[in-house]
Write a protein that holds these residues in place. Structure first.
Motif, PDB file in Angstrom:
ATOM      1  N   SER A 196     -31.719 -11.245  -6.361  1.00  0.00           N
ATOM      2  CA  SER A 196     -30.540 -11.564  -6.233  1.00  0.00           C
ATOM      3  C   SER A 196     -30.643 -13.320  -5.581  1.00  0.00           C
ATOM      4  CB  SER A 196     -29.254 -10.915  -6.404  1.00  0.00           C
ATOM      5  OG  SER A 196     -29.951  -9.627  -7.316  1.00  0.00           O
ATOM      6  N   PRO A 197     -30.865 -13.960  -5.672  1.00  0.00           N
ATOM      7  CA  PRO A 197     -31.450 -15.222  -5.399  1.00  0.00           C
ATOM      8  C   PRO A 197     -29.498 -15.650  -5.207  1.00  0.00           C
ATOM      9  CG  PRO A 197     -32.839 -15.523  -6.659  1.00  0.00           C
ATOM     10  CD  PRO A 197     -32.361 -14.313  -6.752  1.00  0.00           C
ATOM     11  N   ALA A 198     -28.145 -15.645  -6.083  1.00  0.00           N
ATOM     12  CA  ALA A 198     -27.038 -16.032  -5.376  1.00  0.00           C
ATOM     13  C   ALA A 198     -26.258 -14.844  -5.712  1.00  0.00           C
ATOM     14  CB  ALA A 198     -26.373 -15.897  -7.571  1.00  0.00           C
ATOM     15  N   GLU A 199     -26.612 -14.423  -3.922  1.00  0.00           N
ATOM     16  CA  GLU A 199     -26.398 -13.155  -3.197  1.00  0.00           C
ATOM     17  C   GLU A 199     -24.563 -13.121  -3.132  1.00  0.00           C
ATOM     18  OE1 GLU A 199     -28.852 -11.958   0.099  1.00  0.00           O
ATOM     19  OE2 GLU A 199     -28.423 -14.214   0.253  1.00  0.00           O
ATOM     20  N   ARG A 200     -24.258 -11.821  -3.576  1.00  0.00           N
ATOM     21  CA  ARG A 200     -22.739 -11.535  -3.355  1.00  0.00           C
ATOM     22  C   ARG A 200     -22.073  -9.929  -3.119  1.00  0.00           C
ATOM     23  NH1 ARG A 200     -19.614 -10.041  -7.683  1.00  0.00           N
ATOM     24  NH2 ARG A 200     -20.828  -9.884 -10.207  1.00  0.00           N
ATOM     25  N   SER A 201     -21.655  -9.751  -2.611  1.00  0.00           N
ATOM     26  CA  SER A 201     -20.905  -8.100  -2.577  1.00  0.00           C
ATOM     27  C   SER A 201     -19.625  -7.985  -3.290  1.00  0.00           C
ATOM     28  CB  SER A 201     -21.010  -7.582  -1.281  1.00  0.00           C
ATOM     29  OG  SER A 201     -22.457  -7.875  -0.440  1.00  0.00           O
ATOM     30  N   SER A 202     -19.908  -7.342  -3.996  1.00  0.00           N
ATOM     31  CA  SER A 202     -18.048  -7.319  -4.592  1.00  0.00           C
ATOM     32  C   SER A 202     -17.943  -5.311  -4.768  1.00  0.00           C
ATOM     33  CB  SER A 202     -18.292  -7.700  -5.679  1.00  0.00           C
ATOM     34  OG  SER A 202     -19.134  -7.385  -6.269  1.00  0.00           O
ATOM     35  N   LEU A 203     -16.076  -5.830  -4.576  1.00  0.00           N
ATOM     36  CA  LEU A 203     -16.102  -3.885  -5.153  1.00  0.00           C
ATOM     37  C   LEU A 203     -15.119  -4.692  -5.847  1.00  0.00           C
ATOM     38  CD1 LEU A 203     -16.087  -1.202  -4.659  1.00  0.00           C
ATOM     39  CD2 LEU A 203     -14.706  -1.571  -2.383  1.00  0.00           C
ATOM     40  N   ARG A 204     -14.910  -3.753  -6.934  1.00  0.00           N
ATOM     41  CA  ARG A 204     -13.652  -3.623  -7.764  1.00  0.00           C
ATOM     42  C   ARG A 204     -13.034  -2.603  -8.315  1.00  0.00           C
ATOM     43  NH1 ARG A 204     -12.028  -7.129 -12.411  1.00  0.00           N
ATOM     44  NH2 ARG A 204     -10.648  -6.351 -14.113  1.00  0.00           N
ATOM     45  N   LEU A 205     -12.210  -2.089  -8.114  1.00  0.00           N
ATOM     46  CA  LEU A 205     -11.148  -0.780  -8.721  1.00  0.00           C
ATOM     47  C   LEU A 205     -10.089  -1.350  -9.303  1.00  0.00           C
ATOM     48  CD1 LEU A 205     -10.814   1.227  -4.762  1.00  0.00           C
ATOM     49  CD2 LEU A 205     -11.942   1.094  -6.161  1.00  0.00           C
ATOM     50  N   ASP A 206     -10.058  -0.748 -10.281  1.00  0.00           N
ATOM     51  CA  ASP A 206      -8.905  -1.286 -11.700  1.00  0.00           C
ATOM     52  C   ASP A 206      -7.920   0.335 -11.436  1.00  0.00           C
ATOM     53  OD1 ASP A 206     -10.220  -3.487 -12.213  1.00  0.00           O
ATOM     54  OD2 ASP A 206     -10.839  -2.870 -13.726  1.00  0.00           O
ATOM     55  N   CYS A 207      -6.779   0.432 -11.172  1.00  0.00           N
ATOM     56  CA  CYS A 207      -5.977   1.776 -11.080  1.00  0.00           C
ATOM     57  C   CYS A 207      -4.727   1.414 -12.725  1.00  0.00           C
ATOM     58  CB  CYS A 207      -5.263   1.804  -9.448  1.00  0.00           C
ATOM     59  SG  CYS A 207      -6.510   1.699  -7.867  1.00  0.00           S
ATOM     60  N   ARG A 208      -4.129   2.367 -12.036  1.00  0.00           N
ATOM     61  CA  ARG A 208      -3.244   2.173 -12.991  1.00  0.00           C
ATOM     62  C   ARG A 208      -2.373   1.325 -13.199  1.00  0.00           C
ATOM     63  NH1 ARG A 208      -0.248   7.750 -13.027  1.00  0.00           N
ATOM     64  NH2 ARG A 208      -2.176   7.971 -15.421  1.00  0.00           N
TER      65      ARG A 208
END
Length: 351
Positions: A239-251
């Protein structure tokens, strides 16, 4: 105050020079680097001369015998980690070991046995746990402030080209252990499982695309948690467009992290659900880094208490990674607790 921990470094390459050494220097007075060794004795000697490390050794056995270090920092190729860690634990030293800690559940359990029999602790380098924002989020989740987690997305989209894989041990199952999942994605995966530890089942696929390697360059997984929550994971080195991501959808809120290799509080956002208050207030701004993680580890070791991050706790991540590979290679979901000593995947993530 107790005396500084006497530390030794195993491995004198890139990660030692650019991560471990700056962390030790930042902790002057709490830890001192007294010796270094490397498979290449000349490189160890050159490293010691350049960085004013008092002594360099041609082999680990001699270092352990002569120095009796309190702490050994392990920054060597992946497949050597388990044997080095066990040798250091048997010498009653604590170990601060780079990821991945080991190549299999069998190796992990051998590390745990050596830790129980010796006088030291094994601390895996999972520095993304150490940032103040992640610790604040974990507290909010534990308190139920955000409501139950419902959905998570965990993406490691990095790029590793031919120059990276020109290093002889990379891209091989016997020396690097795994690819985009266990070498790159492991940081975000471990962070997710540290925040949501009750994973129950994984269904995965892996592929080696666009690189002439034995290890995977991309993996995708769907994870089901005991709570009923679901997660989607992607790990890539394409992935040349580098990124790290984390998403948490809680109530009651969505929490998002967007960064690359190291985050601080500014990389996190919390969006409350309509009508809900915003509880986001990390008490400090400590980046997720080797320095932060090692500082917290050294503080515990100096006062004689158990480190925050242990090999026992890290087994959750090793079991998950093993299950991911098993699912990808067998084409079936794999449940937590389903890989025992009689399973070929217990002794190798590749079965």
């Amino acid at each position: 105050m107790p005396d500084p921990l006497r530390a030794a470094l195993v491995g004198a390459g890139h990660i030692a020079r650019n991560a471990h050494l700056p962390a030790v220097h930042a902790l002057a007075g709490a830890v001192e680097l007294v010796a270094v060794t490397d498979a290449d004795a000349q490189r160890a000697a050159a490293f010691a001369a350049e960085h004013r490390v008092p002594r360099a050794y041609a082999d680990l056995s001699t270092l352990l015998d002569k120095e009796r270090p309190d702490l050994v920092l392990v920054a060597t190729p992946s497949a050597t980690h388990a044997a080095i860690t066990i040798q250091c634990l048997e010498a009653d030293a604590s170990v601060y070991c780079e990821k991945p800690l080991c190549a299999s559940l069998a190796e992990h359990d051998a590390i745990l046995a050596a830790e129980r029999a010796g006088g030291g602790w094994c601390v895996p380098v999972f520095q993304w746990r150490s940032g103040s924002a992640a610790r604040h989020l974990r507290d909010l989740l534990a308190a139920g402030t955000l409501g139950p987690p419902l959905l998570a997305l965990c993406h490691t989209l990095w790029y590793r080209g031919p120059d990276y894989y020109a290093v002889p041990w990379r891209g091989r199952r016997d020396t690097e252990i795994g690819g985009a999942t266990t070498t790159q994605g492991i940081h975000a995966i471990d962070l997710l499982l540290w925040l949501l530890p009750d994973w129950a089942e994984v269904t995965a696929g892996i592929a080696t695309l666009d690189r002439d390697l034995e290890t995977e360059t991309v993996s995708m997984a769907q994870v089901r948690f005991a709570s009923g929550a679901l997660a989607g994971l992607v790990s890539s080195v394409l992935s040349p467009a580098e990124r790290s991501s984390l998403r948490l959808d809680c109530r009651h809120a969505t929490v998002q992290l967007e960064h690359l290799y190291q985050y601080d509080n500014a990389d996190w956002t919390l969006t409350p659900a309509p009508g809900r208050p915003d509880p986001w207030a990390p008490p400090a701004d400590e980046p997720a880094s080797h320095t932060t993680h090692l500082a917290r580890t050294v503080a515990r070791l100096r006062d004689g208490s158990q480190p925050e991050d242990t090999a026992e706790d890290a087994r959750r991540t090793v079991e998950f990674l093993t299950a991911l590979y098993k699912s990808a290679l067998t084409g079936a979901p794999v449940s937590r607790g389903g890989i025992g000593p009689d399973d070929p995947f217990y002794r190798s993530m590749w079965g």
